[in-house]
Design a protein around this motif. Structure first.
Motif, PDB file in Angstrom:
ATOM      1  N   ALA A  14     -67.766  31.031 -19.250  1.00 22.32           N
ATOM      2  CA  ALA A  14     -67.504  30.411 -20.378  1.00 22.32           C
ATOM      3  C   ALA A  14     -68.946  30.044 -21.237  1.00 22.32           C
ATOM      4  CB  ALA A  14     -67.218  28.961 -19.808  1.00 22.32           C
ATOM      5  N   GLN A  15     -69.918  30.385 -20.669  1.00 24.44           N
ATOM      6  CA  GLN A  15     -71.315  30.256 -21.561  1.00 24.44           C
ATOM      7  C   GLN A  15     -72.107  31.329 -21.213  1.00 24.44           C
ATOM      8  OE1 GLN A  15     -72.636  26.500 -19.273  1.00 24.44           O
ATOM      9  NE2 GLN A  15     -72.631  25.697 -21.549  1.00 24.44           N
ATOM     10  N   ALA A  16     -72.994  31.747 -22.271  1.00 30.73           N
ATOM     11  CA  ALA A  16     -73.761  32.836 -22.369  1.00 30.73           C
ATOM     12  C   ALA A  16     -75.215  32.253 -22.063  1.00 30.73           C
ATOM     13  CB  ALA A  16     -73.716  33.475 -23.568  1.00 30.73           C
ATOM     14  N   ARG A  17     -76.090  32.672 -21.323  1.00 29.58           N
ATOM     15  CA  ARG A  17     -77.381  32.035 -20.888  1.00 29.58           C
ATOM     16  C   ARG A  17     -78.414  32.841 -21.824  1.00 29.58           C
ATOM     17  NH1 ARG A  17     -78.346  29.452 -16.371  1.00 29.58           N
ATOM     18  NH2 ARG A  17     -80.120  30.766 -15.817  1.00 29.58           N
ATOM     19  N   VAL A  18     -78.983  31.823 -22.589  1.00 29.24           N
ATOM     20  CA  VAL A  18     -79.899  32.320 -23.855  1.00 29.24           C
ATOM     21  C   VAL A  18     -81.290  31.839 -23.803  1.00 29.24           C
ATOM     22  CG1 VAL A  18     -80.225  32.918 -26.214  1.00 29.24           C
ATOM     23  CG2 VAL A  18     -77.784  33.034 -25.265  1.00 29.24           C
ATOM     24  N   LEU A  19     -82.270  32.392 -23.803  1.00 31.60           N
ATOM     25  CA  LEU A  19     -83.381  32.022 -24.281  1.00 31.60           C
ATOM     26  C   LEU A  19     -84.042  32.249 -25.940  1.00 31.60           C
ATOM     27  CD1 LEU A  19     -85.686  34.226 -21.606  1.00 31.60           C
ATOM     28  CD2 LEU A  19     -85.375  31.553 -21.528  1.00 31.60           C
ATOM     29  N   VAL A  20     -84.878  31.157 -26.198  1.00 36.22           N
ATOM     30  CA  VAL A  20     -85.313  31.546 -27.513  1.00 36.22           C
ATOM     31  C   VAL A  20     -86.716  31.664 -27.581  1.00 36.22           C
ATOM     32  CG1 VAL A  20     -85.938  29.847 -29.676  1.00 36.22           C
ATOM     33  CG2 VAL A  20     -83.681  29.518 -28.540  1.00 36.22           C
ATOM     34  N   VAL A  21     -87.142  32.739 -28.157  1.00 39.56           N
ATOM     35  CA  VAL A  21     -88.491  33.184 -28.241  1.00 39.56           C
ATOM     36  C   VAL A  21     -88.981  32.718 -29.898  1.00 39.56           C
ATOM     37  CG1 VAL A  21     -90.344  35.039 -27.911  1.00 39.56           C
ATOM     38  CG2 VAL A  21     -87.996  34.997 -26.879  1.00 39.56           C
ATOM     39  N   VAL A  86     -83.137  35.062 -28.106  1.00 36.93           N
ATOM     40  CA  VAL A  86     -83.086  34.900 -29.753  1.00 36.93           C
ATOM     41  C   VAL A  86     -84.529  35.079 -30.282  1.00 36.93           C
ATOM     42  CG1 VAL A  86     -82.642  33.400 -31.600  1.00 36.93           C
ATOM     43  CG2 VAL A  86     -80.966  33.542 -29.783  1.00 36.93           C
ATOM     44  N   ILE A  87     -84.923  36.109 -31.001  1.00 35.96           N
ATOM     45  CA  ILE A  87     -86.135  36.095 -31.158  1.00 35.96           C
ATOM     46  C   ILE A  87     -86.453  35.668 -32.801  1.00 35.96           C
ATOM     47  CG2 ILE A  87     -88.165  37.891 -31.850  1.00 35.96           C
ATOM     48  CD1 ILE A  87     -86.758  39.736 -29.816  1.00 35.96           C
ATOM     49  N   SER A  88     -87.219  34.614 -32.638  1.00 35.64           N
ATOM     50  CA  SER A  88     -87.612  33.786 -34.051  1.00 35.64           C
ATOM     51  C   SER A  88     -89.334  33.688 -34.257  1.00 35.64           C
ATOM     52  CB  SER A  88     -86.908  32.295 -33.987  1.00 35.64           C
ATOM     53  OG  SER A  88     -85.743  32.638 -33.919  1.00 35.64           O
ATOM     54  N   THR A  89     -89.828  34.819 -34.247  1.00 34.60           N
ATOM     55  CA  THR A  89     -91.206  34.963 -34.235  1.00 34.60           C
ATOM     56  C   THR A  89     -91.342  36.001 -35.584  1.00 34.60           C
ATOM     57  OG1 THR A  89     -91.112  37.075 -32.758  1.00 34.60           O
ATOM     58  CG2 THR A  89     -91.602  34.669 -31.777  1.00 34.60           C
ATOM     59  N   PRO A  90     -92.953  35.874 -35.707  1.00 37.08           N
ATOM     60  CA  PRO A  90     -93.108  36.819 -36.825  1.00 37.08           C
ATOM     61  C   PRO A  90     -92.623  38.291 -36.884  1.00 37.08           C
ATOM     62  CG  PRO A  90     -94.882  35.181 -36.673  1.00 37.08           C
ATOM     63  CD  PRO A  90     -93.908  35.090 -35.544  1.00 37.08           C
ATOM     64  N   THR A  91     -92.166  38.790 -38.151  1.00 41.34           N
ATOM     65  CA  THR A  91     -92.045  40.170 -37.935  1.00 41.34           C
ATOM     66  C   THR A  91     -92.833  41.336 -37.054  1.00 41.34           C
ATOM     67  OG1 THR A  91     -90.642  39.780 -40.084  1.00 41.34           O
ATOM     68  CG2 THR A  91     -91.029  42.318 -39.283  1.00 41.34           C
ATOM     69  N   PRO A  92     -93.999  41.269 -37.426  1.00 43.76           N
ATOM     70  CA  PRO A  92     -94.985  42.229 -36.480  1.00 43.76           C
ATOM     71  C   PRO A  92     -94.979  42.021 -35.023  1.00 43.76           C
ATOM     72  CG  PRO A  92     -96.292  41.181 -38.293  1.00 43.76           C
ATOM     73  CD  PRO A  92     -94.899  40.408 -38.188  1.00 43.76           C
ATOM     74  N   THR A  93     -94.283  40.871 -34.420  1.00 45.10           N
ATOM     75  CA  THR A  93     -94.120  40.636 -33.192  1.00 45.10           C
ATOM     76  C   THR A  93     -92.737  41.407 -32.168  1.00 45.10           C
ATOM     77  OG1 THR A  93     -93.118  38.563 -33.149  1.00 45.10           O
ATOM     78  CG2 THR A  93     -95.374  38.798 -33.388  1.00 45.10           C
ATOM     79  N   ILE A 108     -79.831  41.155 -27.450  1.00 41.48           N
ATOM     80  CA  ILE A 108     -81.083  40.483 -28.665  1.00 41.48           C
ATOM     81  C   ILE A 108     -80.478  40.185 -29.918  1.00 41.48           C
ATOM     82  CG2 ILE A 108     -83.184  41.155 -29.831  1.00 41.48           C
ATOM     83  CD1 ILE A 108     -82.943  43.434 -27.358  1.00 41.48           C
ATOM     84  N   PHE A 109     -80.587  38.962 -30.245  1.00 37.96           N
ATOM     85  CA  PHE A 109     -80.741  38.592 -31.549  1.00 37.96           C
ATOM     86  C   PHE A 109     -82.066  38.171 -32.281  1.00 37.96           C
ATOM     87  CE2 PHE A 109     -80.973  35.329 -35.068  1.00 37.96           C
ATOM     88  CZ  PHE A 109     -79.765  35.660 -35.708  1.00 37.96           C
ATOM     89  N   THR A 110     -82.492  39.037 -33.345  1.00 39.84           N
ATOM     90  CA  THR A 110     -83.697  38.753 -34.011  1.00 39.84           C
ATOM     91  C   THR A 110     -83.570  38.452 -35.516  1.00 39.84           C
ATOM     92  OG1 THR A 110     -85.807  39.823 -34.496  1.00 39.84           O
ATOM     93  CG2 THR A 110     -83.658  40.997 -34.662  1.00 39.84           C
ATOM     94  N   GLU A 111     -84.486  37.563 -36.015  1.00 43.08           N
ATOM     95  CA  GLU A 111     -84.432  37.217 -37.319  1.00 43.08           C
ATOM     96  C   GLU A 111     -84.724  38.508 -38.232  1.00 43.08           C
ATOM     97  OE1 GLU A 111     -83.650  34.203 -38.085  1.00 43.08           O
ATOM     98  OE2 GLU A 111     -84.171  33.259 -36.229  1.00 43.08           O
ATOM     99  N   LYS A 112     -84.307  38.516 -39.461  1.00 43.48           N
ATOM    100  CA  LYS A 112     -84.498  39.573 -40.337  1.00 43.48           C
ATOM    101  C   LYS A 112     -86.086  39.708 -40.564  1.00 43.48           C
ATOM    102  CE  LYS A 112     -85.850  37.518 -43.931  1.00 43.48           C
ATOM    103  NZ  LYS A 112     -86.955  37.642 -44.766  1.00 43.48           N
TER     104      LYS A 112
END
Length: 348
Positions: A14-21, A86-93, A108-112
């Protein structure tokens, strides 16, 4: 014969286990959306800046880790392994984080953008493909109901053949001087990708040439070669011409408009006001400013993105933004930067 399954198995399905970076602006937005989604279990916040991230982890009652390695090691002892990050860090990282997550079999989900170059973007997709994990890049306009409506209007033939489009991106509030001088050096590379991706998707066509010009709104920015206003002209292979205007200084609210003009009509995405009130008196009609900024304007779209990520993690639903989309958007943005520097049309 009835088969009984354990509670842990049911929860796993039922649930996906996710980290936020990352615990900056986008980290806050993503954490809020994940925490509020019943199909996702928020398993932690990862940030090297522990002090910055502490309040976010406390707010959502989730563990805080100083590195992705630490977070993966900590959760490996549980009965339910992680599914994604979920990667929400600056692009160079992005590159090192994507590789580390993929090597640990995490989607992986990453910001553009995925990466600052088209070549590295392709390489990172190949890494994820080799590990059989998903690499999902966030372009939230595709998940916004107004932009989706425009897509369907154009692609249903409601406006006939698209001839031209005009897009306006007015940032609000104006970023700090420190950000402009140190972090947001060029509005083309920082802000144009969302609209380039969206108009490619709407037109179902590719950009064949780019011309761009940029300006600096004051002497200090000009001396540092910081462009905070720009205009891009995109020519598509089937003849549609698209003008994209970008500015850091919309002091009346977050201004995001899109018009697509065709042989049979025009489809438009308009702004949303802070509220629906209106004052009428002898001096005129007075309305509220547009919504404050992107967290307000695209709140529902950000939540929809995280729900779609859950679809990918739990049901294997393909992510709608593919490798070729990410690569082509980066090629267009790179061409616009080159055009701005050389004052020449760049052909793709």
């Amino acid at each position: 014969m009835t088969t009984f399954r354990s509670t842990s198995m049911l929860l796993r399905q039922a649930q996906a286990r996710v980290l936020v970076v990352g615990s900056g602006r986008m980290g806050h937005i993503r954490t809020k959306a994940l925490y509020g989604n019943p199909r996702i279990q928020l398993c932690g916040i990862v940030d090297t800046n522990i002090e910055q991230a502490k309040s976010l982890s406390e707010l959502y009652r989730t563990p805080l880790f100083a590195s992705l390695e630490e977070a993966i090691s900590s959760t490996a002892t549980t009965q339910l392994p992680l599914d994604g990050v979920v990667i929400s860090t600056p692009t160079p990282t992005h590159e090192s984080l994507i590789i580390e997550a993929a090597q640990n079999n995490l989607s992986i989900f990453t910001e553009k953008p995925v990466d600052e170059t088209a070549h590295n973007t392709s390489s990172l997709f190949q890494t994820c493909n080799n590990q059989n994990v998903n690499l999902c890049c966030g372009y939230q306009r595709r998940f916004d109901s107004s932009y989706q409506a425009l897509f369907h209007q154009v692609n249903s033939g409601a406006i006939g053949t698209p001839l031209a489009a005009s897009i306006f991106f007015g940032d609000h509030p104006v970023p700090s001087r420190q950000f402009l001088l140190q972090g947001g050096a060029n509005i083309i590379s920082d802000c144009s990708a969302h609209d380039v991706d969206f108009i490619r998707w709407v037109l179902q066509d590719e950009v064949v040439s780019v011309y761009a010009v940029g300006t600096s709104s004051d002497d200090e920015l000009r001396e540092k070669n910081v462009i905070d206003n720009a205009t891009m002209l995109l020519k598509f292979s089937r003849g549609t011409n698209v003008t994209l205007t970008l500015s850091r200084g919309a002091n009346y609210g977050y201004d995001q408009r899109c018009e697509v003009f065709g042989t049979e009509g025009m489809a438009t995405v308009n702004n949303i006001a802070e509220n629906s009130s209106e004052l009428a008196n002898e001096s005129g009609l007075h309305r509220p400013k547009w919504q404050h900024s992107f967290p307000q304007r695209f709140e529902a779209a950000f939540a929809q993105e995280m729900d779609a990520f859950a679809d990918t993690l739990l049901g294997g639903t393909p992510w709608p933004i593919k490798e070729e989309d990410c690569v082509e958007v980066q090629r267009v943005c790179d061409a616009a930067l080159e055009s701005c520097e050389t004052s020449q049309v760049v052909h793709l």
